[in-house]
Scaffold this motif. Sequence first.
Motif: not given
Length: 320
Positions: A234-244
């Motif tokens: 699980h990745l958090p929100e980052r540099d304009g990318h949503p959590a995924e």
Amino acid sequence: MGEQMEIHVVSYPLEVAVHEPCALAIGHFDGVHLGHLSVIERAVAHASAAGIRAAVMTFDPHPREVLGRGSGYAASLTPLEDKLELFRQAGVDAAYVMRFEPAFAEISPRVFVDEVLLRLGVRHAVVGFDFRFGHFGEGSATSLGELGAGRFGVEIMPAYSRDGQKVSSTYVREALENGQVELAAELLGRPYAVSGVVVHGDARGRTIGFPTANVLQDAAYVVPRLGVYAVRVHLPERDGHPAETLPAVLNHGMKPTFNKESIVPVLEAHLLDFEGDLYGLRVRIEFLHFLRPERKFSGVAELVEQLGKDRDRSAELLRG
């Protein structure tokens, strides 16, 4: 209920006024497995019916660790932050983190009832059948009912069993130690997970076509046996990318093909179909399937061949 859960860290003697009435589930709840959830959900249901707050009391650190009755309990299935989030998801309105300190460990069962539970506004307590409290565990689930009689109700939940075996934190730990992450997930009611920060490693994976995210655990987790796993990251929100959430293959081990001396085990996750920089991000890893034990290969070529098989098997399991 539970969306804006209050968190109270309390020590004995309590320095708080009497709180609002609550139905309280009491226990350490390491793992928050299905047996624990049966206790917590009963307190939530009673609170809803009675129109009062649903609350949980947990103890930190683990009583066994403080009392010297289990050095292995320094590592947790659910470190406090994770445990509190699971309480919130279960619909709890308030969590009381009772500091398990020497002064608290020495109080009698009656003092626990009179000077802790009543001051926290307990109107109904829910505990497991094997609940113990007070100095040297003198108090039992039954005696809690006797001490609370006329002041608050006590509900004792029976053992929660699966295939005739009691679901317990020890059972979950044993499953993880054996690499049985599917069994652990059945006992927990969710996949077992750990969290940590992506740090720089030796970058060797990138040179052989299998870049990995090296995850440094940010709490003392119980970690499954050494080996290779199909996981979700699980990745958090980052540099304009949503959590995924992304599929991955993870190695938990010593990297024996390259390391000549024993070192601390590491978590290395190769995310499938992903390119990007994750350094410094806090990620969460769910262990879903055990693929194989860790082993030493004769060289890089044999290692790369096996990594390809691991990646394909993970993709098949996670996408199928």
